[in-house]
Design an enzyme around this catalytic site. Structure first.
Site, PDB file in Angstrom:
ATOM      1  N   ALA A   1       0.820  -1.189  -0.111  1.00 19.70           N
ATOM      2  CA  ALA A   1      -0.012   0.128  -0.030  1.00 19.70           C
ATOM      3  C   ALA A   1       0.595   1.184   0.184  1.00 19.70           C
ATOM      4  O   ALA A   1       2.040   1.084   0.429  1.00 19.70           O
ATOM      5  CB  ALA A   1      -0.879   0.117   1.198  1.00 19.70           C
ATOM      6  N   LYS A   2       0.393   2.378  -0.534  1.00 16.97           N
ATOM      7  CA  LYS A   2       1.201   3.435  -0.467  1.00 16.97           C
ATOM      8  C   LYS A   2       1.725   3.904   0.989  1.00 16.97           C
ATOM      9  O   LYS A   2       2.750   4.142   1.231  1.00 16.97           O
ATOM     10  CB  LYS A   2       0.180   4.773  -0.886  1.00 16.97           C
ATOM     11  CG  LYS A   2       0.008   5.026  -2.385  1.00 16.97           C
ATOM     12  CD  LYS A   2      -1.090   5.811  -2.786  1.00 16.97           C
ATOM     13  CE  LYS A   2      -1.572   5.415  -4.084  1.00 16.97           C
ATOM     14  NZ  LYS A   2      -2.771   6.235  -4.507  1.00 16.97           N
ATOM     15  N   ARG A   3       0.576   3.849   2.046  1.00 15.56           N
ATOM     16  CA  ARG A   3       1.007   4.336   3.220  1.00 15.56           C
ATOM     17  C   ARG A   3       2.255   3.333   3.914  1.00 15.56           C
ATOM     18  O   ARG A   3       2.387   3.777   4.854  1.00 15.56           O
ATOM     19  CB  ARG A   3      -0.302   4.418   4.158  1.00 15.56           C
ATOM     20  CG  ARG A   3      -1.379   3.213   4.198  1.00 15.56           C
ATOM     21  CD  ARG A   3      -2.517   3.512   5.021  1.00 15.56           C
ATOM     22  NE  ARG A   3      -3.071   2.328   5.497  1.00 15.56           N
ATOM     23  CZ  ARG A   3      -3.923   1.854   4.466  1.00 15.56           C
ATOM     24  NH1 ARG A   3      -4.097   2.183   3.173  1.00 15.56           N
ATOM     25  NH2 ARG A   3      -4.227   0.366   4.826  1.00 15.56           N
TER      26      ARG A   3
END
Ligand code: GLU
Length: 297
Positions: free
Chosen positions: A260-262
């Site tokens: 994920a991006k985060r």
């Protein structure tokens, strides 16, 4: 007129960051299905959230997908160009009496939920956490008029009870991996169809655009599976066709954490800068996918 393609798939990224391997897999998944059946593969840029989306990410997305060897039909649909269509759908739902303005702030909703949690049997939990307690659904006409006249910022919610009342038969939808579902949008409570700041929402925009683009098979990662309950209801309310869905497993890293991006999953850009070829990156995505486990739902 050219014959209708057997299958139309799409990839619908939000330009809020650079694509990572999970996106590559999702895009390849949809593209390969269309390729295998002589169908059409479309690209849609989901950029309704002007505070998070950036044009340079959009450019990078097109560049990364091209580098992977993915090809798509023109035109690329951009949601920020389609706000009038979302507005027209809201007007139609409003005329049917199934919407209401919601003036609550996030803080007020949390306070309400905290108060209700003194009586936990009254607090419902949905896929996104505790469900909206319906405060603004219960405002009377006068209270609503006064706040609207005073320009109180508000979101627009779907009144689920009213929306579902005239629907006699269960709304069925089909996932090619998990089988048939009866739509149960009530798990979310009254969903927001137009956010205060952007005048539309993911649920509304995605449903309208999949229909507008003639998508027959919606493929996306399985964290979005619960949202399909809402989309199926919106299709019924707006007389839109019902596609079928494939919610594919999410890719995880070696430690089992979701890409994920985060969580700073390595971007396609970074892999490319390290000197990997696109074939190597595609192979990496496929290898991770081979080990991906469906979430238990
Ligand atoms: N734009 C959404 C995202 O990037 C995907 C929407 C969809 O495939 O339905 O997460």
């Amino acid at each position: 007129m050219p014959p209708e393609p057997s299958i139309v798939t799409r990839f619908a990224p939000s330009p809020t960051g650079h694509l990572h391997l999970g996106h590559a897999y999702s895009a390849l998944f949809a593209w390969r299905l269309a390729q295998a059946e002589g169908g059409r593969f479309l690209l849609r840029i989901e950029d309704i959230d002007g505070t998070r989306c950036r044009p340079e990410f959009e450019t990078a997305i097109l560049d990364d997908l091209g580098w992977l060897g993915i090809t798509w039909q023109q035109p690329v649909l951009r949601q920020s160009d389609r706000l009038a269509h979302y507005r027209a759908a809201l007007d139609r739902l409003d005329a049917a009496g199934v919407l209401y303005p919601c003036f609550c702030t996030r803080k007020e909703i949390q306070a309400e939920i905290r108060a209700a949690s003194q009586a936990p049997h009254l607090t419902q939990h949905g896929p996104d956490g505790p469900v909206y307690p319906g405060t603004c659904r219960n405002l009377d006409g006068e209270q609503r008029r006064r706040r609207l006249a005073a320009n109180h910022p508000h979101a627009i919610r779907l009144d689920l009870e009213r929306a579902l009342a005239p629907i006699a038969a269960p709304l069925i939808w089909h996932d090619t991996i998990r089988g048939d579902y009866v739509a149960s949008p009530e798990i979310f409570g009254d969903p927001i169809l137009a956010r205060k700041d952007i005048g539309t929402s993911y649920h509304l925009a995605v449903t309208i655009d999949d229909a507008e683009q003639g998508v027959t098979l919606v493929t996306r990662a399985e964290d979005l599976l619960p949202a399909t309950h809402i989309h199926r209801l919106l299709q019924a309310l707006l007389d839109l066709p019902t596609p079928i869905w494939t919610h594919h497993p999410l890719l995880t890293d070696a430690g089992g954490a979701r890409l994920a991006k985060r969580t700073n999953a390595p971007t396609l850009r970074a892999l490319r800068e390290q000197g990997l070829s696109s074939a190597e990156v595609v192979a990496m995505a496929d290898q991770l996918a081979a080990h991906a486990e469906p979430i238990r739902m």
